[in-house]
Design an enzyme around this catalytic site. Structure first.
Site, PDB file in Angstrom:
ATOM      1  N   ASP A  34       0.816  -1.222   0.000  1.00 17.95           N
ATOM      2  CA  ASP A  34       0.000   0.000   0.000  1.00 17.95           C
ATOM      3  C   ASP A  34       0.845   1.266   0.000  1.00 17.95           C
ATOM      4  OD1 ASP A  34      -2.116  -1.691   0.127  1.00 17.95           O
ATOM      5  OD2 ASP A  34      -2.353  -1.522   2.307  1.00 17.95           O
ATOM      6  N   ASP A  35       2.063   1.153   0.502  1.00 17.80           N
ATOM      7  CA  ASP A  35       2.922   2.332   0.564  1.00 17.80           C
ATOM      8  C   ASP A  35       3.512   2.685  -0.791  1.00 17.80           C
ATOM      9  OD1 ASP A  35       2.599   2.499   3.290  1.00 17.80           O
ATOM     10  OD2 ASP A  35       4.248   1.114   3.662  1.00 17.80           O
ATOM     11  N   THR A 111      11.585  -6.454   0.350  1.00 16.86           N
ATOM     12  CA  THR A 111      10.880  -7.371   1.254  1.00 16.86           C
ATOM     13  C   THR A 111       9.497  -6.827   1.556  1.00 16.86           C
ATOM     14  OG1 THR A 111      11.678  -6.243   3.229  1.00 16.86           O
ATOM     15  CG2 THR A 111      13.020  -8.051   2.384  1.00 16.86           C
ATOM     16  N   PRO A 112       8.551  -7.709   1.749  1.00 16.87           N
ATOM     17  CA  PRO A 112       7.206  -7.268   2.112  1.00 16.87           C
ATOM     18  C   PRO A 112       7.191  -6.796   3.554  1.00 16.87           C
ATOM     19  CG  PRO A 112       7.316  -9.649   2.103  1.00 16.87           C
ATOM     20  CD  PRO A 112       8.649  -9.162   1.633  1.00 16.87           C
ATOM     21  N   GLY A 113       6.211  -5.968   3.883  1.00 16.51           N
ATOM     22  CA  GLY A 113       6.238  -5.318   5.187  1.00 16.51           C
ATOM     23  C   GLY A 113       5.310  -5.872   6.236  1.00 16.51           C
ATOM     24  N   HIS A 114       4.542  -6.907   5.888  1.00 15.84           N
ATOM     25  CA  HIS A 114       3.583  -7.410   6.856  1.00 15.84           C
ATOM     26  C   HIS A 114       4.281  -7.990   8.072  1.00 15.84           C
ATOM     27  CE1 HIS A 114       0.563  -7.021   3.713  1.00 15.84           C
ATOM     28  NE2 HIS A 114       1.465  -7.556   2.918  1.00 15.84           N
ATOM     29  N   SER A 546       7.222 -42.747  61.779  1.00 14.57           N
ATOM     30  CA  SER A 546       6.872 -41.328  61.659  1.00 14.57           C
ATOM     31  C   SER A 546       5.616 -40.965  62.454  1.00 14.57           C
ATOM     32  CB  SER A 546       6.730 -40.920  60.191  1.00 14.57           C
ATOM     33  OG  SER A 546       5.975 -41.846  59.439  1.00 14.57           O
TER      34      SER A 546
END
Lengths: 638, 314
Positions: A34-35, A111-114, A546
């Site tokens: 989207d950027d 690289t993708p940013g997700h 005990s």
């Protein structure tokens, strides 16, 4: 075509000569689809004339078919490589792109940013000199902008460009741009990024990409391409560059063509080396002097970080693959325990304590990773408690190696301070990390401690550990029943041990008598031994009179809930005295034994034992069956 | 720009700073040494093209003064240009390097050729199947290849160290992350590795390096008068009498050169007068078509290279 210049046509030799001296810049672009990140890279390729005409024809066809830019060229389509990704419309891996200008050759890690692709961003950032962060001018600094910034700073990238994109959609507003700069700078300082450059661009329209934008006369900085061409990297004059640091070369290969030549081949990852320099080979620590720097093009007077060479030494010292040759006066550290940032990169989570392989430089060693001290939420930078690391999670962990390795802290040298983690079974790269520092001895974690614990032993035994505590009067039949129970458990494959007066009083507790104080100490010691055996994964059968509730409570508290089974072997005093198998009651009655339970010392009857055996109604065999059944009901045995 | 600025450029470069070609060379050497150190039986795939020539040149440098500790493997189709065979044998002999030539015996038996069986079948049988056979028969656990990331979109994501399943399959979803310059060369039983030392080189880098280092290349890259026919929009050289001429085809002598070399009936020539290396680079820089356009196998369908790779080609 590329490098359109009269020089190509008129003086190709001169052109080639000039291009031999170009430097290389590697950078990473961070942002989501989207950027406009792919659009930006496509634009850089296009503007540097690296898009060939047949690619362009393909691009025009693809843009019309699946493009998102109407009738305009969709530059993003130049980049999406794999068919599956093209259909999904997202890039799912790291892709490397190349372009060059008159001044530089560029390698772009795309690289993708997700969030789920932290793995990919870290991979791309590991080889980058500069990071280009994409910010949408309409949206400003987002969570993902912070995430990307954190990751690039974690990977040691010092130079950041914030490309404020889509300026065309905010009317090229200087105010919008300034607001974003102020907001980002504030955040960047928090995470130690101080070398930040801001450029307002429109990747789609080409503003400030190569040519200064006429739509933004208020901006007097350099264009994105201008910045990338001129930003100094790998500068040997800069104090913080590895080229200016101490000499480092991991030995890759021992070069022995014949008995007269023994060279050490490797790529220099720090500093400079010259013949005559003192060196030290780590981890052994042996020293020598550089004799020659051998290459096929002839011996060199000096070699610098980045070069692959073969070094011969003046002395015949032992060095082999995995060793690190260092400047004699500034050697690396050697250690086997570290604190490090670990990035997990595989679907199978990191298992603390599990043996993995670690490759650092050219050396591969065994490693065990402790429980993370904390993990970092990459969105908020919060430190969170964590028991393990899952795919794309980042944590700070202690590492324990099976032998010592030479290293430098990552912030001093990216090559001698970085490592990858390899799964022993699948051989996959499952993680990566950056070393901070060696642990001091007091902080040492022990290889054994983290590897085998009570649960691991229990898993191997295929039953849970526990204590069956038999209490009752002397002669009540405790030991008889305990012996039968042990036989039955042994038949079932359960690992057992019987503690009773006979094997404890003669050794461990032979210094103790029968006063109340000694009785308490007796039981305390037995409780401790039982606790250790439970930790060892065993089922302990403890058979002791005990008589006091408090000391039975002590034994119960020594182990975890559910591990303690109290068996009251309930026999009336008269019956026990009648049996008197060892003649003790008779002696007590005769006054020859003092403090005998039931005669002149009390027996506190258990109020709620897990099992009560009435020996006047039950045989020893039946009692043993009842106890085994009780263990089964409680899930201690299967 | 003038020659003066060129000299100034050269002077401005600090001696301690490496040029992009020096960095690419050092990276490739580092990769080769890592691969050799972490494999038991490595080999270098050798296709006789300019990329192979560069790879071989780099290998000679990487292990100097030792010889490269691996053989060259040529997966032959019997349909290469005769000049390529001559160059191959001469090169191996001069450098003293073992040369393993594999020809798929099934193809020999069936007489597979590009004229009767088409380029797809021809390539699959001779090259893809032939490569698998060569690896299996010689039990190579690691093969160097000359693929570059700039060649084709699907290659941009290929790792430098790339794992192949025991069936020689490449799974793009199961690629290992590759960080810094730490390469994971480990493999499970039956798996093999392909290693691409010149992944980060572009075509221009390759040509510049060939020029700078004076690396011998097959003369077919330089323009010369050669017998060709026009076919399917490209020029195909009639290299020997196995060439099946179609009706109306008449070989004519044209000044041509080749941008990529493969099987001669599948390699398109371009008309050119560039008979020197610098001339070729000059034409390339001024050219308007990308490298692989001349190689017919790529144009079968979109994403065809990706498919070929999954099947084991390269």
């Amino acid at each position: 075509m590329a490098h359109v210049s009269d020089l190509i046509a008129t003086d190709i030799e001169g052109y080639l000569r000039s291009h031999q001296y170009k430097s290389l810049l590697r950078f990473i672009t961070c942002g989501s689809v989207d950027d406009g990140k792919s659009t930006l890279i496509g634009r850089l390729l296009f503007e540097s004339h690296m898009v060939f005409e047949d690619h362009l024809a393909q691009l025009e066809a693809d843009s019309a078919k699946v493009g998102t830019q109407g009738t305009d060229l969709d530059f993003a389509l130049l980049l999406d490589g794999l068919t599956a990704e093209r259909e999904q419309g997202i890039t799912i891996d790291v892709a490397y792109r190349f372009f060059s200008t008159e001044k530089r050759k560029f390698i772009v890690a795309d690289t993708p940013g997700h969030e789920q692709y932290t793995r990919n961003m870290v991979t791309g950032a590991s080889t980058a000199d500069v990071a280009v962060l994409m910010v949408d001018a309409r949206k400003g600094v987002l969570t993902q902008t912070r995430r990307h910034s954190y990751l690039v700073s974690l990977l040691g990238i010092k130079k950041i460009v914030v490309a404020v994109n889509k300026m065309d959609l905010v009317d090229y507003s200087a105010a919008v741009f300034d607001t974003i700069c102020v907001e980002y700078r504030e955040f960047a300082e928090q995470i130690g990024l101080d070398d930040v450059t801001f450029i307002p661009v429109s990747a789609l329209k080409g503003d400030n990409i190569v040519e200064p934008s006429p739509a933004m006369p208020w901006f007097d900085g350099s264009t994105l391409m201008g910045f990338l061409e001129d930003v100094p990297v790998d500068d040997p004059d800069a104090d913080d560059s590895v080229a200016a640091g101490p000499f480092r070369m991991p030995v890759q290969w021992v070069n022995r063509p014949n008995l007269d030549f023994r060279g050490f081949s490797g790529r220099i990852v720090g500093g400079t080396v010259r013949p005559g320099d003192d060196i030290r080979v780590l981890p052994a620590g042996t020293t020598s002097t550089v004799d020659r720097i051998v290459t096929k093009d002839g011996d060199l007077d000096q070699a610098v970080a980045g070069q692959s060479v073969t070094i011969t030494l003046a002395d015949e010292i032992d060095a082999s693959r995995g060793d690190l040759i260092c400047a004699g006066g500034a050697p690396a550290e050697v250690a086997d325990q570290f604190e490090a940032h670990v990035v997990w990169m595989h679907e199978d989570e990191m298992l603390p304590g599990r043996p993995y392989l670690m490759k650092i430089g050219t050396r591969t060693v065994g490693v065990s990773i402790a429980h993370p001290k904390y993990r970092v939420d990459v969105n908020t930078l919060e430190r969170l408690a964590a028991n393990n690391l899952e795919l794309n999670e980042i944590g700070v962990c202690n590492l324990s190696l099976d032998r010592a390795v030479p290293f430098d802290p990552y912030d001093q040298n990216r090559d001698t301070g970085s490592f990858i983690i390899i799964d022993k079974l699948t051989q996959n790269t499952v993680g990566a990390g950056m070393l901070h520092f060696a642990l001091r001895r007091s902080h040492n974690i022990h290889w054994q401690d983290v590897r085998v614990d009570k649960a691991a032993r229990a898993a191997q035994n295929s039953h849970q550990p526990g204590v069956v505590w038999f209490t009752g009067l002397s002669g009540s039949g405790k030991s008889t029943i305990a012996n039968i129970v042990e036989s039955k458990l042994h038949t079932l494959g359960v690992r057992t041990y019987l503690l009773d007066g006979d094997n404890v009083r003669h050794g461990l507790n032979r210094d103790l008598g029968f006063t109340d104080v000694d009785r308490v100490e007796n039981i305390r010691r037995i409780s401790e031994v039982s606790g250790l055996m439970v930790d060892a994964g065993m089922i302990v059968l403890a058979s002791f009179i005990s008589p006091f509730a408090a000391e039975r409570r002590l034994a119960r508290d020594r182990v975890e809930d559910g591990e303690f089974v109290e068996v009251h072997v309930d026999t009336p005093l008269a019956l026990a005295e009648e049996r008197d198998p060892k003649g003790l009651y008779a002696k007590a009655r005769a006054g020859e034994l003092e403090n005998f339970t039931g005669i002149d010392s009390p027996y506190e009857v258990p109020e709620s034992p897990e099992v009560r055996i009435d020996t006047s109604m039950t045989t020893a065999e039946e009692a043993a069956d009842e106890i085994v059944e009780a263990l089964r009901r409680r899930g201690i045995i299967g | 720009m003038t020659a003066t600025t060129t000299d100034e450029l050269a002077e401005n470069v600090s001696t301690a700073r490496l040029t992009h070609l020096q960095r690419l060379e050092a990276e490739a050497i580092h990769i080769m040494r890592e691969a050799v150190s972490e494999s038991d039986n490595p080999a270098m795939l050798y296709s006789i093209g300019k990329d192979s020539s560069v790879m071989l040149h780099l290998a000679m440098k990487a292990f100097h003064p030792s010889r490269p500790p691996f053989p060259l493997v040529h997966v032959d189709t019997t349909w290469k240009f005769s000049e390529m065979y001559a160059f191959r044998d001469r090169t191996a002999k001069e450098l003293g390097i073992d040369l393993v030539v594999h020809q798929n015996p099934d193809c020999i038996a069936q007489g597979i050729n590009p004229f009767d069986h088409g380029s797809a079948t021809h390539t699959d049988m001779w090259k893809t199947e032939g490569l698998k056979q060569a690896i299996d028969m010689n039990k190579f656990d690691l093969c160097f290849g000359g693929a570059r990331r700039d060649e084709e979109k699907s290659r941009a994501k290929e790792r430098i160290f790339s794992v192949r399943s025991p069936q020689h399959q490449w799974d793009p979803k199961r690629q290992r992350p590759e960080l810094w310059q730490i390469y994971n060369a480990r493999r499970s039983p039956g798996e093999t590795l392909r290693v691409f030392p010149i992944s980060n080189w572009t075509e221009l880098d390759v040509w510049q390096y060939v020029h700078l280092e004076q690396i011998p290349i097959v003369p077919l890259y330089l323009a010369a008068p050669r017998p060709v026919v026009h076919r399917d929009g490209t020029l195909i050289m009639v290299d020997d009498d196995r060439f099946q001429l179609r009706d109306g085809e008449e070989p004519e002598i044209k000044n041509v050169r080749f941008r990529t070399l493969g099987c001669y009936p599948l390699s398109g020539a371009i008309e050119s007068d560039a008979d020197t290396l610098t001339g070729v680079v000059q034409e390339m820089l001024l050219a308007t078509t990308s490298e692989r356009e001349g190689r017919l196998i790529d144009t079968d369908s979109a994403g065809s290279m990706e498919k070929k790779k999954q099947e084991g080609y390269f």
